[in-house]
Scaffold this motif. Structure first.
Motif, PDB file in Angstrom:
ATOM      1  N   ALA A  41       0.811  -1.133  -0.117  1.00 22.60           N
ATOM      2  CA  ALA A  41       0.055   0.052  -0.016  1.00 22.60           C
ATOM      3  C   ALA A  41       0.867   1.277  -0.018  1.00 22.60           C
ATOM      4  CB  ALA A  41      -0.951  -0.012   1.315  1.00 22.60           C
ATOM      5  N   ASN A  42       1.976   1.212   0.618  1.00 24.61           N
ATOM      6  CA  ASN A  42       2.853   2.244   0.776  1.00 24.61           C
ATOM      7  C   ASN A  42       3.912   2.286  -0.320  1.00 24.61           C
ATOM      8  OD1 ASN A  42       2.527   4.073   3.059  1.00 24.61           O
ATOM      9  ND2 ASN A  42       2.212   1.703   3.756  1.00 24.61           N
ATOM     10  N   GLY A  43       4.054   1.441  -1.419  1.00 23.03           N
ATOM     11  CA  GLY A  43       4.812   1.330  -2.438  1.00 23.03           C
ATOM     12  C   GLY A  43       6.186   1.462  -2.266  1.00 23.03           C
ATOM     13  N   LEU A  44       6.623   0.549  -1.161  1.00 24.75           N
ATOM     14  CA  LEU A  44       8.240   0.790  -0.452  1.00 24.75           C
ATOM     15  C   LEU A  44       9.101   0.219  -1.660  1.00 24.75           C
ATOM     16  CD1 LEU A  44       7.541  -0.444   3.044  1.00 24.75           C
ATOM     17  CD2 LEU A  44       7.745   1.781   2.304  1.00 24.75           C
ATOM     18  N   CYS A  45       8.594  -0.804  -2.388  1.00 24.35           N
ATOM     19  CA  CYS A  45       9.688  -1.273  -3.629  1.00 24.35           C
ATOM     20  C   CYS A  45       9.817  -0.305  -4.597  1.00 24.35           C
ATOM     21  CB  CYS A  45       9.255  -2.517  -4.026  1.00 24.35           C
ATOM     22  SG  CYS A  45       9.388  -3.913  -3.089  1.00 24.35           S
ATOM     23  N   LYS A  46       8.828   0.495  -4.833  1.00 20.44           N
ATOM     24  CA  LYS A  46       8.754   1.630  -5.707  1.00 20.44           C
ATOM     25  C   LYS A  46       9.864   2.852  -5.451  1.00 20.44           C
ATOM     26  CE  LYS A  46       6.053   5.138  -8.521  1.00 20.44           C
ATOM     27  NZ  LYS A  46       4.612   5.443  -8.761  1.00 20.44           N
ATOM     28  N   GLN A  47       9.529   3.067  -3.972  1.00 23.12           N
ATOM     29  CA  GLN A  47      10.231   4.132  -3.433  1.00 23.12           C
ATOM     30  C   GLN A  47      11.733   3.946  -3.390  1.00 23.12           C
ATOM     31  OE1 GLN A  47       8.603   6.187   0.105  1.00 23.12           O
ATOM     32  NE2 GLN A  47       6.775   5.074  -0.333  1.00 23.12           N
ATOM     33  N   LEU A  48      11.958   2.512  -3.170  1.00 20.35           N
ATOM     34  CA  LEU A  48      13.402   2.115  -3.138  1.00 20.35           C
ATOM     35  C   LEU A  48      14.040   2.191  -4.481  1.00 20.35           C
ATOM     36  CD1 LEU A  48      15.904   0.608  -1.851  1.00 20.35           C
ATOM     37  CD2 LEU A  48      14.806  -1.542  -2.598  1.00 20.35           C
ATOM     38  N   CYS A  49      13.219   2.049  -5.562  1.00 18.94           N
ATOM     39  CA  CYS A  49      13.926   2.213  -6.876  1.00 18.94           C
ATOM     40  C   CYS A  49      13.967   3.708  -7.189  1.00 18.94           C
ATOM     41  CB  CYS A  49      12.896   1.610  -7.863  1.00 18.94           C
ATOM     42  SG  CYS A  49      13.010  -0.276  -7.846  1.00 18.94           S
ATOM     43  N   LEU A  50      13.172   4.395  -6.776  1.00 12.91           N
ATOM     44  CA  LEU A  50      13.471   5.947  -6.991  1.00 12.91           C
ATOM     45  C   LEU A  50      14.433   6.459  -6.201  1.00 12.91           C
ATOM     46  CD1 LEU A  50       9.624   7.030  -6.872  1.00 12.91           C
ATOM     47  CD2 LEU A  50      11.194   6.924  -9.021  1.00 12.91           C
ATOM     48  N   ARG A  51      14.751   5.890  -5.114  1.00 12.57           N
ATOM     49  CA  ARG A  51      16.125   6.476  -4.405  1.00 12.57           C
ATOM     50  C   ARG A  51      17.340   5.837  -5.138  1.00 12.57           C
ATOM     51  NH1 ARG A  51      13.226   4.524   0.191  1.00 12.57           N
ATOM     52  NH2 ARG A  51      14.673   2.766   0.429  1.00 12.57           N
ATOM     53  N   MET A  52      17.139   4.659  -5.726  1.00  9.77           N
ATOM     54  CA  MET A  52      18.452   4.171  -6.478  1.00  9.77           C
ATOM     55  C   MET A  52      18.423   4.783  -7.628  1.00  9.77           C
ATOM     56  SD  MET A  52      17.636   0.147  -5.657  1.00  9.77           S
ATOM     57  CE  MET A  52      18.814  -0.393  -6.673  1.00  9.77           C
ATOM     58  N   PHE A  53      17.426   5.177  -8.593  1.00 12.00           N
ATOM     59  CA  PHE A  53      17.248   5.495  -9.938  1.00 12.00           C
ATOM     60  C   PHE A  53      16.541   6.974  -9.914  1.00 12.00           C
ATOM     61  CE2 PHE A  53      18.660   1.155 -10.379  1.00 12.00           C
ATOM     62  CZ  PHE A  53      19.798   1.284 -10.844  1.00 12.00           C
ATOM     63  N   PRO A  54      16.754   7.949  -9.762  1.00 14.94           N
ATOM     64  CA  PRO A  54      15.795   9.128  -9.941  1.00 14.94           C
ATOM     65  C   PRO A  54      15.292   9.011 -11.194  1.00 14.94           C
ATOM     66  CG  PRO A  54      17.676  10.061  -8.675  1.00 14.94           C
ATOM     67  CD  PRO A  54      18.096   8.493  -9.457  1.00 14.94           C
ATOM     68  N   GLN A  55      16.014   8.514 -12.322  1.00 10.33           N
ATOM     69  CA  GLN A  55      15.239   8.519 -13.742  1.00 10.33           C
ATOM     70  C   GLN A  55      13.764   7.949 -13.717  1.00 10.33           C
ATOM     71  OE1 GLN A  55      18.419   7.644 -13.097  1.00 10.33           O
ATOM     72  NE2 GLN A  55      19.582   9.426 -13.422  1.00 10.33           N
ATOM     73  N   LEU A  56      13.793   6.917 -12.791  1.00 10.25           N
ATOM     74  CA  LEU A  56      12.582   6.130 -12.796  1.00 10.25           C
ATOM     75  C   LEU A  56      11.269   7.166 -12.326  1.00 10.25           C
ATOM     76  CD1 LEU A  56      13.369   2.915 -11.175  1.00 10.25           C
ATOM     77  CD2 LEU A  56      12.919   3.161 -13.533  1.00 10.25           C
ATOM     78  N   SER A  57      11.469   8.465 -12.091  1.00 10.25           N
ATOM     79  CA  SER A  57      10.438   9.320 -11.697  1.00 10.25           C
ATOM     80  C   SER A  57       9.735   9.747 -13.119  1.00 10.25           C
ATOM     81  CB  SER A  57      10.878  10.595 -11.072  1.00 10.25           C
ATOM     82  OG  SER A  57      11.621  11.270 -11.917  1.00 10.25           O
ATOM     83  N   PRO A 235      29.340   9.834 -10.672  1.00 12.57           N
ATOM     84  CA  PRO A 235      28.866  10.018  -9.302  1.00 12.57           C
ATOM     85  C   PRO A 235      28.003   8.928  -8.707  1.00 12.57           C
ATOM     86  CG  PRO A 235      28.670  11.948 -10.397  1.00 12.57           C
ATOM     87  CD  PRO A 235      28.873  10.991 -11.613  1.00 12.57           C
ATOM     88  N   GLU A 236      27.133   8.460  -9.535  1.00 12.41           N
ATOM     89  CA  GLU A 236      26.056   7.507  -8.886  1.00 12.41           C
ATOM     90  C   GLU A 236      25.754   6.547 -10.176  1.00 12.41           C
ATOM     91  OE1 GLU A 236      22.913   9.245  -6.941  1.00 12.41           O
ATOM     92  OE2 GLU A 236      22.245  10.348  -8.693  1.00 12.41           O
ATOM     93  N   PRO A 237      25.262   5.515 -10.155  1.00 18.45           N
ATOM     94  CA  PRO A 237      24.699   4.577 -11.121  1.00 18.45           C
ATOM     95  C   PRO A 237      23.718   5.528 -11.724  1.00 18.45           C
ATOM     96  CG  PRO A 237      25.071   3.170  -9.439  1.00 18.45           C
ATOM     97  CD  PRO A 237      25.359   4.582  -8.851  1.00 18.45           C
ATOM     98  N   VAL A 238      23.679   5.380 -13.157  1.00 17.14           N
ATOM     99  CA  VAL A 238      22.649   6.183 -13.877  1.00 17.14           C
ATOM    100  C   VAL A 238      21.812   4.998 -14.840  1.00 17.14           C
ATOM    101  CG1 VAL A 238      22.168   7.918 -15.675  1.00 17.14           C
ATOM    102  CG2 VAL A 238      24.024   8.542 -13.991  1.00 17.14           C
ATOM    103  N   LEU A 239      20.550   5.193 -14.844  1.00 16.95           N
ATOM    104  CA  LEU A 239      19.714   4.475 -15.723  1.00 16.95           C
ATOM    105  C   LEU A 239      19.472   5.081 -16.951  1.00 16.95           C
ATOM    106  CD1 LEU A 239      18.365   1.783 -14.717  1.00 16.95           C
ATOM    107  CD2 LEU A 239      16.059   3.300 -14.560  1.00 16.95           C
ATOM    108  N   CYS A 240      20.033   4.481 -17.992  1.00 18.03           N
ATOM    109  CA  CYS A 240      19.913   5.102 -19.455  1.00 18.03           C
ATOM    110  C   CYS A 240      18.760   4.590 -19.852  1.00 18.03           C
ATOM    111  CB  CYS A 240      21.289   4.755 -20.352  1.00 18.03           C
ATOM    112  SG  CYS A 240      21.130   5.300 -22.026  1.00 18.03           S
ATOM    113  N   ILE A 241      17.824   5.300 -20.047  1.00 15.20           N
ATOM    114  CA  ILE A 241      16.609   4.877 -20.634  1.00 15.20           C
ATOM    115  C   ILE A 241      16.288   5.407 -22.183  1.00 15.20           C
ATOM    116  CG2 ILE A 241      13.849   5.115 -20.454  1.00 15.20           C
ATOM    117  CD1 ILE A 241      14.422   5.973 -17.471  1.00 15.20           C
ATOM    118  N   GLY A 242      16.328   4.173 -22.822  1.00 14.61           N
ATOM    119  CA  GLY A 242      16.288   4.547 -24.463  1.00 14.61           C
ATOM    120  C   GLY A 242      17.391   4.173 -25.201  1.00 14.61           C
TER     121      GLY A 242
END
Length: 359
Positions: A41-57, A235-242
């Motif tokens: 309900a609190n989307g904790l796995c999603k929040q973890l991914c967003l902390r790891m990769f801000p590009q997922l926003s 500086p931190e791992p980057v999610l290349c989308i595309g």
């Protein structure tokens, strides 16, 4: 005591958001039905991914695909049921995504070259040469060379296509070229480099307009004028989308003696990261720039499925060990019960004999 029932939501969230391993969150969701409901309900796995990769926003929605590539449709039901189905789907997809990004092997992510901003002698000095770790083969050298410029500030770009639409990029390796066939053995490096990641535009564009959309631009890194592999760690791992990466070569150092012009030459390029193919893919939504995160071929719906084989085996072995220990305790209790029973029977026999004697 279940602390989730005693603490307010903010404090409970703060505690659970300290977990930075998706396996831990999945284990938490397996403690009880109420804990599972709280995690989802609190989307904790999603929040973890967003902390790891801000590009997922930029994710518009997540989709699960079956083995034929078709979408898994939710059953018809109430609005609450449909909303809960969406939350469970996000929980599964983001949990798998976080685990895959942490457990995949780091490897070279370049599939092919797209092009260079300029090339001095094509195809002998093409960008294709930068994919070969050798700087020479029998009969010729292997490197890319820009066109000569009188202005040392003119930049150059090298653009590559990656193996996957979604890559977790950690570092880029570049080796400047040393002209072993020229006097003084000059090294044609750039002064600094910068990296861009993004995706192609959905439709053809007018000439002169940029054909890529860049969703990430790195800081500028200084390059040394040395003939060696130079690692540029982000500086931190980057999610290349595309799946598109471009190297900007900024500033020229070496002037060629024969024509007095400045050149940049590169012998080798490598992009290191984690490929999330074929499990994940992205569908870019133009013109918003958001994308649909797709998870293919969901292996199993078991909540511990995202654990690695070693972790699953460890858990299984631990459970078996605990069962063996429990069985030993049960056996000990049974043996003690039998011994107590024997003593009790002996005492009863002695009482009976005493009563017979009195009588």
């Amino acid at each position: 005591m279940d602390f989730l029932n005693w603490l307010d939501d903010d404090m409970s969230l703060k505690i659970l958001m300290c977990l930075d391993d998706p396996s831990d969150l999945v284990r938490v969701s397996c403690v009880s039905r109420s804990w599972r409901h709280y995690v989802i309900a609190n989307g904790l796995c999603k929040q973890l991914c967003l902390r790891m990769f801000p590009q997922l926003s930029r994710v518009h929605c997540v989709v699960e695909l079956n083995k034929q590539g078709a979408k898994e449709h939710a059953e018809v039901g109430s609005s609450y049921y449909m909303e809960w189905q969406a939350l469970e789907r996000e929980h599964r997809v983001y949990a798998y995504f976080a685990k895959a990004s942490m457990s995949s092997v780091i490897e070279d992510c370049i599939e092919e070259t797209i092009g260079a901003s300029s090339t001095d002698n094509y195809p002998e000095e093409s960008i294709v040469n930068t994919l070969d770790p050798r700087d020479r083969v029998p009969g010729r050298a292997l490197y890319w060379s820009s066109k000569g410029q009188s202005n040392p500030g003119v930049p150059e770009t090298l653009t590559y296509k990656l193996f996957s639409q979604i890559c977790d990029i950690t570092e880029i390796i570049i080796q400047p070229f040393q002209a072993f066939f020229q006097m003084g053995l000059p090294i044609y490096s750039a002064k600094s480099v910068r990296f861009k990641m993004g995706h192609p535009k959905a439709s053809s564009v007018a000439s002169g307009e940029e054909e890529f959309v860049w969703t990430y631009i790195s800081p500028e890194f200084a390059m040394v004028q040395e003939n060696r592999l130079q690692k540029f760690t982000l500086p931190e791992p980057v999610l290349c989308i595309g799946g598109i990466l471009q190297i900007e070569l900024l500033g020229r150092i070496q002037r060629q003696e024969m024509d007095g012009l400045f050149y940049i030459c590169v012998s080798y390029v490598q992009v290191k990261g984690r490929l999330l193919l074929p499990a994940f893919s992205a569908e870019i939504l133009e013109p918003s720039g958001k994308f649909v995160l797709k998870k293919d071929q969901l292996a199993t719906c078991h909540p511990l499925a995202i654990l690695s084989e070693n972790e699953s085996d460890a858990i299984s072995n631990d459970v078996q060990r605990r069962l063996r220990d429990f069985q030993q305790i049960v056996n000990m209790l049974q043996e003690n019960a039998m011994e107590i029973g024997d003593v009790w029977d002996e005492e009863e026999d002695e009482v009976d004999e005493f009563e017979d004697y009195v009588l």
